[in-house]
Scaffold this motif. Sequence first.
Motif, PDB file in Angstrom:
ATOM      1  N   PRO A  69      32.110  43.541  24.750  1.00 34.93           N
ATOM      2  CA  PRO A  69      32.858  43.915  25.960  1.00 34.93           C
ATOM      3  C   PRO A  69      32.758  45.391  26.302  1.00 34.93           C
ATOM      4  O   PRO A  69      33.006  45.784  27.441  1.00 34.93           O
ATOM      5  CB  PRO A  69      34.299  43.514  25.624  1.00 34.93           C
ATOM      6  CG  PRO A  69      34.356  43.440  24.137  1.00 34.93           C
ATOM      7  CD  PRO A  69      32.991  42.995  23.708  1.00 34.93           C
ATOM      8  N   GLY A  70      32.397  46.231  25.334  1.00 33.25           N
ATOM      9  CA  GLY A  70      32.263  47.662  25.600  1.00 33.25           C
ATOM     10  C   GLY A  70      30.922  48.055  26.180  1.00 33.25           C
ATOM     11  O   GLY A  70      30.737  49.191  26.622  1.00 33.25           O
ATOM     12  N   VAL A  71      29.951  47.144  26.183  1.00 34.48           N
ATOM     13  CA  VAL A  71      28.623  47.429  26.733  1.00 34.48           C
ATOM     14  C   VAL A  71      28.649  47.178  28.233  1.00 34.48           C
ATOM     15  O   VAL A  71      28.864  46.057  28.680  1.00 34.48           O
ATOM     16  CB  VAL A  71      27.543  46.562  26.048  1.00 34.48           C
ATOM     17  CG1 VAL A  71      26.197  46.756  26.733  1.00 34.48           C
ATOM     18  CG2 VAL A  71      27.442  46.917  24.568  1.00 34.48           C
ATOM     19  N   GLN A  72      28.415  48.240  29.016  1.00 33.17           N
ATOM     20  CA  GLN A  72      28.519  48.133  30.465  1.00 33.17           C
ATOM     21  C   GLN A  72      27.197  48.420  31.175  1.00 33.17           C
ATOM     22  O   GLN A  72      27.147  48.497  32.396  1.00 33.17           O
ATOM     23  CB  GLN A  72      29.596  49.093  30.974  1.00 33.17           C
ATOM     24  CG  GLN A  72      30.964  48.855  30.336  1.00 33.17           C
ATOM     25  CD  GLN A  72      32.000  49.837  30.802  1.00 33.17           C
ATOM     26  OE1 GLN A  72      32.256  49.966  31.997  1.00 33.17           O
ATOM     27  NE2 GLN A  72      32.630  50.549  29.867  1.00 33.17           N
ATOM     28  N   LYS A  73      26.130  48.617  30.395  1.00 36.63           N
ATOM     29  CA  LYS A  73      24.810  48.842  30.982  1.00 36.63           C
ATOM     30  C   LYS A  73      23.768  48.273  30.026  1.00 36.63           C
ATOM     31  O   LYS A  73      24.109  47.636  29.037  1.00 36.63           O
ATOM     32  CB  LYS A  73      24.592  50.340  31.215  1.00 36.63           C
ATOM     33  CG  LYS A  73      24.831  51.212  29.995  1.00 36.63           C
ATOM     34  CD  LYS A  73      24.768  52.694  30.353  1.00 36.63           C
ATOM     35  CE  LYS A  73      25.094  53.570  29.146  1.00 36.63           C
ATOM     36  NZ  LYS A  73      25.067  55.007  29.494  1.00 36.63           N
TER      37      LYS A  73
ATOM     38  N   SER B  44      30.034  43.246  29.062  1.00 36.66           N
ATOM     39  CA  SER B  44      31.261  43.237  29.872  1.00 36.66           C
ATOM     40  C   SER B  44      31.088  42.449  31.164  1.00 36.66           C
ATOM     41  O   SER B  44      32.068  41.916  31.698  1.00 36.66           O
ATOM     42  CB  SER B  44      31.680  44.675  30.197  1.00 36.66           C
ATOM     43  OG  SER B  44      30.663  45.339  30.936  1.00 36.66           O
ATOM     44  N   HIS B  45      29.869  42.354  31.669  1.00 32.70           N
ATOM     45  CA  HIS B  45      29.628  41.627  32.916  1.00 32.70           C
ATOM     46  C   HIS B  45      29.537  40.120  32.680  1.00 32.70           C
ATOM     47  O   HIS B  45      30.011  39.329  33.494  1.00 32.70           O
ATOM     48  CB  HIS B  45      28.356  42.147  33.580  1.00 32.70           C
ATOM     49  CG  HIS B  45      28.337  43.630  33.779  1.00 32.70           C
ATOM     50  ND1 HIS B  45      29.184  44.275  34.665  1.00 32.70           N
ATOM     51  CD2 HIS B  45      27.595  44.612  33.187  1.00 32.70           C
ATOM     52  CE1 HIS B  45      28.966  45.572  34.625  1.00 32.70           C
ATOM     53  NE2 HIS B  45      28.007  45.810  33.743  1.00 32.70           N
TER      54      HIS B  45
ATOM     55  N   LEU C  76      35.514  44.353  19.134  1.00 32.94           N
ATOM     56  CA  LEU C  76      36.820  44.351  19.801  1.00 32.94           C
ATOM     57  C   LEU C  76      37.198  45.789  20.171  1.00 32.94           C
ATOM     58  O   LEU C  76      37.123  46.693  19.332  1.00 32.94           O
ATOM     59  CB  LEU C  76      37.879  43.727  18.896  1.00 32.94           C
ATOM     60  CG  LEU C  76      37.618  42.263  18.497  1.00 32.94           C
ATOM     61  CD1 LEU C  76      38.745  41.740  17.622  1.00 32.94           C
ATOM     62  CD2 LEU C  76      37.443  41.371  19.735  1.00 32.94           C
ATOM     63  N   THR C  77      37.633  45.993  21.417  1.00 29.10           N
ATOM     64  CA  THR C  77      37.773  47.359  21.935  1.00 29.10           C
ATOM     65  C   THR C  77      39.186  47.768  22.345  1.00 29.10           C
ATOM     66  O   THR C  77      39.396  48.901  22.769  1.00 29.10           O
ATOM     67  CB  THR C  77      36.861  47.529  23.167  1.00 29.10           C
ATOM     68  OG1 THR C  77      37.278  46.612  24.195  1.00 29.10           O
ATOM     69  CG2 THR C  77      35.405  47.261  22.816  1.00 29.10           C
TER      70      THR C  77
END
Length: 556
Positions: free
Chosen positions: A346-350, A366-367, A409-410
């Motif tokens: 979930p912390g990976v946004q790219k 996250s997407h 987990l973030t």
Amino acid sequence: MAPVEGRWRRWRAKHPAAARVLTWTTTVLAAALVLFALLMPNSSAGFRPGEFVRIPVEAVFGAAVLIVLPRRPRLVVAALGGLVLGVLTVLNLLDIGFTEYLGRGFNLVLDWSLFSDAYSYLQDTMGKQATLGIAVALVVLVVVLLAVMALAVVRLADLMSRHTATATRSTLVAGTVWIACSALGVQFTGVPVASASTAKSVEDRTKRVQATLRDEAAFAKFAKKDAFANTPPDQLLTDLRGKDMMITFIESYGRSAIEDPVMAPGVDATLTAENQKLVKAGFAAKSGWLTSATYGGSSWLGHSTFLSGLWISNQQRYRTVTAGDHLTLTKAFKKSGGWDTVGVMPGVQKAWPESKFYGLDKVYDSHKLQYKGPKFSWSTMPDQYALTAFERLVHGKKHDKPLMSEIILTSSHQPWAPIPELVPQDQVGDGSIYDSIEKAGKRPADIITDSTKSKQEYGKSIQYSVSSLINYLVKYGNKDTVLIFLGDHQPIARVSGNHASRDVPVSIVAKDPKVLDRIADWGWTDGLQPEHNAPVWKMSSFRDRFMTAYGSTPAP
């Protein structure tokens, strides 16, 4: 410049007393600024009154050089010297900041890339406009500091040139006193009066740069060695065949959460309660300690250290190892042919090209987790939602092979405000239920400057993350589920303390008693809470110990 200079002369002639006061005030401030830069420590703990009543040898030497130089060379040397002092001041401030957040000083070779990560973190936490404002303010501050420091040294050089005899006598006296104090070991409030801190700082930074460059070359060679590089697939992790594996990292879950007097009562009570849930559901757990390769941040260094079996303590080591084909623990499951591998990030946004290095067949970032609720500061979604989405999109579906899942987990990521709350499982939905929870939660500004409040909220975030994970395991786990979960690093010094260890808790949970029997000789504590004197291993040692315990045959 002529009109300005003319106005200054006319004003000075009209107001001689005020001009003298202004001149001497400016000179005193220039001297104070230069002395501060020469005596400034590179840690917040070093700011003691005794540090600033010393005689810096660099000032004595610099004065001697400036006195004997002709006008033009003197101005050039003074300006360059001021710029150097400004740069050293900035580097000292970076050391203080990095020590506060990462438990180490600023690395001149490796750490420039971390500024983009810091910018992204601030954007995610405070918004684009506020982050841009902060970035511009910091750039302006650095430029102003460099300019003012250069002007300060030039002003002092001009003063010495106009009063050469006095400046020469003062320099000789200061040099003599410095030599005497150095020889006799004279101290004030426990601090040596004769200072050479700036010279030592430059020497230390030079040595650190040289050591970093040597380390890069040595690590590149070392990373090519692997005890299990040539192990045949059918000889990897044979004692875990048929098990659904979950390797879960809890952000910033450190030893301080369990042992600090502010956080420990709540976290320990949660671990006790969650362990009781596990026992009631037929699970058992064993826990120990691992020493992380990072502190306060740079979570990916902890993840890669744990999974690769290599000590990845800086960004260059991370680049080196992820560019190669070193066998990670997750990749070992894939190589064996007995598992499908998936990452829940979930912390990976790219784009995340490192997924190939980790041997993950598919990554849910996250997407792809389909979250429609609000962000919780930096965290893109609550842990409970991420785990629920994992069940809906991956784990709950039919598979030809068991799953090996790496889950990050973030929700316990700083700044720990606002923090999600557990909601009834059947109400998680697409995450919209979290809107009211996020709006009612604390803001980062409410706690960020208060250490006690930060500790309290950090502790609550760890309780939330642990409860989310154990609730998931109890509801969806079965006799073949094996969970490994751990922290990636300690929280920042404002929460963990200035002298905290780098230890993090690690637990293995399973229903099948044979799984925990394999590690009976590790000396770990029964349950989710490791005892204070439980074994402490370097995080990089886990991979080989784990693979050996569960039937892997070394073949370098």
